[in-house]
Write a protein that holds these residues in place. Structure first.
Motif, PDB file in Angstrom:
ATOM      1  N   ILE A   1      27.162 -36.142  32.085  1.00 44.53           N
ATOM      2  CA  ILE A   1      27.936 -36.365  30.870  1.00 44.53           C
ATOM      3  C   ILE A   1      28.266 -34.992  30.307  1.00 44.53           C
ATOM      4  O   ILE A   1      27.376 -34.249  29.883  1.00 44.53           O
ATOM      5  N   SER A   2      29.539 -34.644  30.354  1.00 50.16           N
ATOM      6  CA  SER A   2      29.944 -33.312  29.915  1.00 50.16           C
ATOM      7  C   SER A   2      31.129 -33.412  28.971  1.00 50.16           C
ATOM      8  O   SER A   2      31.664 -34.491  28.729  1.00 50.16           O
ATOM      9  N   CYS A   3      31.538 -32.268  28.445  1.00 48.98           N
ATOM     10  CA  CYS A   3      32.640 -32.215  27.492  1.00 48.98           C
ATOM     11  C   CYS A   3      33.990 -32.286  28.211  1.00 48.98           C
ATOM     12  O   CYS A   3      34.119 -31.911  29.372  1.00 48.98           O
ATOM     13  N   CYS A   4      35.003 -32.757  27.476  1.00 48.36           N
ATOM     14  CA  CYS A   4      36.361 -32.793  28.015  1.00 48.36           C
ATOM     15  C   CYS A   4      36.956 -31.398  28.198  1.00 48.36           C
ATOM     16  O   CYS A   4      37.972 -31.250  28.888  1.00 48.36           O
ATOM     17  N   ASP A   5      36.360 -30.404  27.583  1.00 53.67           N
ATOM     18  CA  ASP A   5      36.882 -29.037  27.600  1.00 53.67           C
ATOM     19  C   ASP A   5      37.262 -28.627  29.024  1.00 53.67           C
ATOM     20  O   ASP A   5      36.456 -28.727  29.950  1.00 53.67           O
ATOM     21  N   SER A   6      38.489 -28.151  29.189  1.00 53.74           N
ATOM     22  CA  SER A   6      39.004 -27.821  30.517  1.00 53.74           C
ATOM     23  C   SER A   6      38.272 -26.649  31.158  1.00 53.74           C
ATOM     24  O   SER A   6      38.380 -26.425  32.368  1.00 53.74           O
ATOM     25  N   ARG A   7      37.513 -25.889  30.371  1.00 55.04           N
ATOM     26  CA  ARG A   7      36.776 -24.752  30.915  1.00 55.04           C
ATOM     27  C   ARG A   7      35.451 -25.165  31.548  1.00 55.04           C
ATOM     28  O   ARG A   7      34.811 -24.364  32.228  1.00 55.04           O
ATOM     29  N   VAL A   8      35.049 -26.409  31.306  1.00 54.31           N
ATOM     30  CA  VAL A   8      33.784 -26.912  31.860  1.00 54.31           C
ATOM     31  C   VAL A   8      34.071 -27.577  33.195  1.00 54.31           C
ATOM     32  O   VAL A   8      34.657 -28.648  33.252  1.00 54.31           O
ATOM     33  N   HIS A   9      33.642 -26.929  34.276  1.00 56.84           N
ATOM     34  CA  HIS A   9      33.960 -27.383  35.635  1.00 56.84           C
ATOM     35  C   HIS A   9      32.655 -27.749  36.333  1.00 56.84           C
ATOM     36  O   HIS A   9      32.081 -26.956  37.081  1.00 56.84           O
ATOM     37  N   VAL A  10      32.212 -28.962  36.094  1.00 54.61           N
ATOM     38  CA  VAL A  10      30.891 -29.379  36.558  1.00 54.61           C
ATOM     39  C   VAL A  10      30.742 -29.286  38.068  1.00 54.61           C
ATOM     40  O   VAL A  10      29.747 -28.754  38.583  1.00 54.61           O
ATOM     41  N   THR A  11      31.702 -29.802  38.806  1.00 57.70           N
ATOM     42  CA  THR A  11      31.568 -29.808  40.271  1.00 57.70           C
ATOM     43  C   THR A  11      31.559 -28.396  40.837  1.00 57.70           C
ATOM     44  O   THR A  11      30.855 -28.125  41.816  1.00 57.70           O
ATOM     45  N   ALA A  12      32.304 -27.487  40.208  1.00 57.88           N
ATOM     46  CA  ALA A  12      32.306 -26.098  40.688  1.00 57.88           C
ATOM     47  C   ALA A  12      30.969 -25.426  40.413  1.00 57.88           C
ATOM     48  O   ALA A  12      30.440 -24.688  41.253  1.00 57.88           O
ATOM     49  N   ILE A  13      30.398 -25.674  39.225  1.00 57.27           N
ATOM     50  CA  ILE A  13      29.124 -25.053  38.855  1.00 57.27           C
ATOM     51  C   ILE A  13      28.029 -25.410  39.854  1.00 57.27           C
ATOM     52  O   ILE A  13      27.219 -24.568  40.250  1.00 57.27           O
ATOM     53  N   PHE A  14      28.014 -26.669  40.293  1.00 54.86           N
ATOM     54  CA  PHE A  14      26.964 -27.125  41.199  1.00 54.86           C
ATOM     55  C   PHE A  14      27.409 -27.189  42.660  1.00 54.86           C
ATOM     56  O   PHE A  14      26.645 -27.637  43.520  1.00 54.86           O
ATOM     57  N   GLY A  15      28.630 -26.746  42.937  1.00 55.36           N
ATOM     58  CA  GLY A  15      29.126 -26.792  44.309  1.00 55.36           C
ATOM     59  C   GLY A  15      29.132 -28.192  44.886  1.00 55.36           C
ATOM     60  O   GLY A  15      28.814 -28.390  46.061  1.00 55.36           O
ATOM     61  N   ALA A  16      29.490 -29.169  44.055  1.00 52.40           N
ATOM     62  CA  ALA A  16      29.405 -30.574  44.453  1.00 52.40           C
ATOM     63  C   ALA A  16      30.660 -31.046  45.175  1.00 52.40           C
ATOM     64  O   ALA A  16      31.774 -30.615  44.879  1.00 52.40           O
ATOM     65  N   ASP A  17      30.458 -31.929  46.122  1.00 53.43           N
ATOM     66  CA  ASP A  17      31.562 -32.565  46.831  1.00 53.43           C
ATOM     67  C   ASP A  17      31.869 -33.918  46.209  1.00 53.43           C
ATOM     68  O   ASP A  17      31.102 -34.436  45.391  1.00 53.43           O
ATOM     69  N   GLN A  18      32.981 -34.513  46.643  1.00 51.84           N
ATOM     70  CA  GLN A  18      33.307 -35.854  46.184  1.00 51.84           C
ATOM     71  C   GLN A  18      32.172 -36.803  46.550  1.00 51.84           C
ATOM     72  O   GLN A  18      31.591 -36.704  47.625  1.00 51.84           O
ATOM     73  N   GLY A  19      31.865 -37.710  45.633  1.00 52.96           N
ATOM     74  CA  GLY A  19      30.835 -38.694  45.899  1.00 52.96           C
ATOM     75  C   GLY A  19      29.445 -38.305  45.444  1.00 52.96           C
ATOM     76  O   GLY A  19      28.539 -39.134  45.471  1.00 52.96           O
ATOM     77  N   GLU A  20      29.248 -37.051  45.008  1.00 49.83           N
ATOM     78  CA  GLU A  20      27.912 -36.608  44.602  1.00 49.83           C
ATOM     79  C   GLU A  20      27.578 -36.928  43.154  1.00 49.83           C
ATOM     80  O   GLU A  20      26.451 -37.292  42.830  1.00 49.83           O
ATOM     81  N   PHE A  21      28.564 -36.767  42.257  1.00 54.71           N
ATOM     82  CA  PHE A  21      28.330 -36.966  40.833  1.00 54.71           C
ATOM     83  C   PHE A  21      29.189 -38.098  40.287  1.00 54.71           C
ATOM     84  O   PHE A  21      30.368 -38.220  40.633  1.00 54.71           O
ATOM     85  N   PHE A  22      28.594 -38.906  39.430  1.00 51.71           N
ATOM     86  CA  PHE A  22      29.340 -39.858  38.625  1.00 51.71           C
ATOM     87  C   PHE A  22      29.544 -39.150  37.293  1.00 51.71           C
ATOM     88  O   PHE A  22      28.577 -38.938  36.546  1.00 51.71           O
ATOM     89  N   ILE A  23      30.766 -38.750  36.989  1.00 50.27           N
ATOM     90  CA  ILE A  23      31.022 -37.866  35.849  1.00 50.27           C
ATOM     91  C   ILE A  23      31.736 -38.606  34.722  1.00 50.27           C
ATOM     92  O   ILE A  23      32.737 -39.282  34.941  1.00 50.27           O
ATOM     93  N   HIS A  24      31.182 -38.442  33.529  1.00 53.18           N
ATOM     94  CA  HIS A  24      31.838 -38.976  32.335  1.00 53.18           C
ATOM     95  C   HIS A  24      32.044 -37.817  31.377  1.00 53.18           C
ATOM     96  O   HIS A  24      31.110 -37.075  31.071  1.00 53.18           O
ATOM     97  N   ARG A  25      33.274 -37.681  30.870  1.00 52.61           N
ATOM     98  CA  ARG A  25      33.581 -36.590  29.957  1.00 52.61           C
ATOM     99  C   ARG A  25      34.097 -37.155  28.643  1.00 52.61           C
ATOM    100  O   ARG A  25      34.879 -38.108  28.621  1.00 52.61           O
TER     101      ARG A  25
END
Length: 216
Positions: free
Chosen positions: A45-69
């Motif tokens: 659960i992260s902010c809508c802010d366009s500067r917050v790039h969750v998948t990049a921070i954790f090097g995540a691929d598709q299917g790894e995180f269920f993301i709600h912003r």
């Protein structure tokens, strides 16, 4: 719907670039995701802010995180009143349907939503006080957090503390959901609080035993 328009050309070009490279090189993986469905280990659960790039921070691929912003990465308290609750619905689906093992709430520096809450609570944002303000009524969730930091003298430090209170408020509110509390108490689910300093690229995690955030 006569108001919809075709995508801007730069987005179309980026899509074709992705399709020709990333997708083309990983077709079997994408088809497997489509055929077998998603099995994310964590909800973020992260902010809508366009500067917050969750998948990049954790090097995540598709299917790894269920993301709600949403604005300021907030989770409201459990309130089954028959109204529409997008964040609550996402939490319910993640826990009861996807059976995620972790929920990560990630706040960040220079959060506009948190700054708006600060200004509203200090009487400097009358527009957010209006009943018609969606942002203002959403930021009401964080008012109790402001009460905890309002006596900090330095404004910049106070806002940063409020950003972290947004994370803690969400963690507390998550535990008001019966299905979240049950999963946590059974050991099937763990909750985590993070704060990202965008400029420095650092992550701080909340340590309950010390009641503080520390750099990972």
């Amino acid at each position: 719907m006569h108001n919809a328009k075709p995508l801007p050309s730069y987005l179309v070009q980026r899509y074709h670039g992705w399709k020709a490279t990333t997708y083309s090189e990983n077709q079997s993986w994408y088809r497997r995701l489509a055929d077998e469905g998603q099995r994310p280990r964590a909800m973020v659960i992260s902010c809508c802010d366009s500067r917050v790039h969750v998948t990049a921070i954790f090097g995540a691929d598709q299917g790894e995180f269920f993301i709600h912003r949403n604005i300021a990465n907030l989770v409201p308290s459990y309130e089954p009143d028959g109204q529409q609750h997008g964040t609550s619905a996402a939490v319910e689906y993640a826990v009861t349907a996807l059976k995620v093992s972790h929920i990560v709430v990630m706040g960040h520096s220079q959060c506009g939503g948190v700054a708006g809450c600060h200004d509203m609570c200090t009487g400097h944002a009358p527009a957010l006080e209006e009943k018609s303000s969606f942002v203002g009524r959403w930021m009401d969730i964080l008012r109790p957090g402001f009460e905890k930091v309002k006596d900090i003298a330095d404004e910049a430090e106070r806002k940063r503390a409020l950003e972290k209170q947004a994370v803690l408020t969400s963690l507390d509110n998550l535990m008001t959901f019966p299905f979240v509390r049950e999963a946590v108490e059974k050991g099937d689910l763990s909750l985590h609080g993070l704060w990202n300093d965008i400029g420095e690229g650092t992550l701080e995690q909340y340590l309950p035993a010390e009641d503080t955030f520390k750099v990972i």
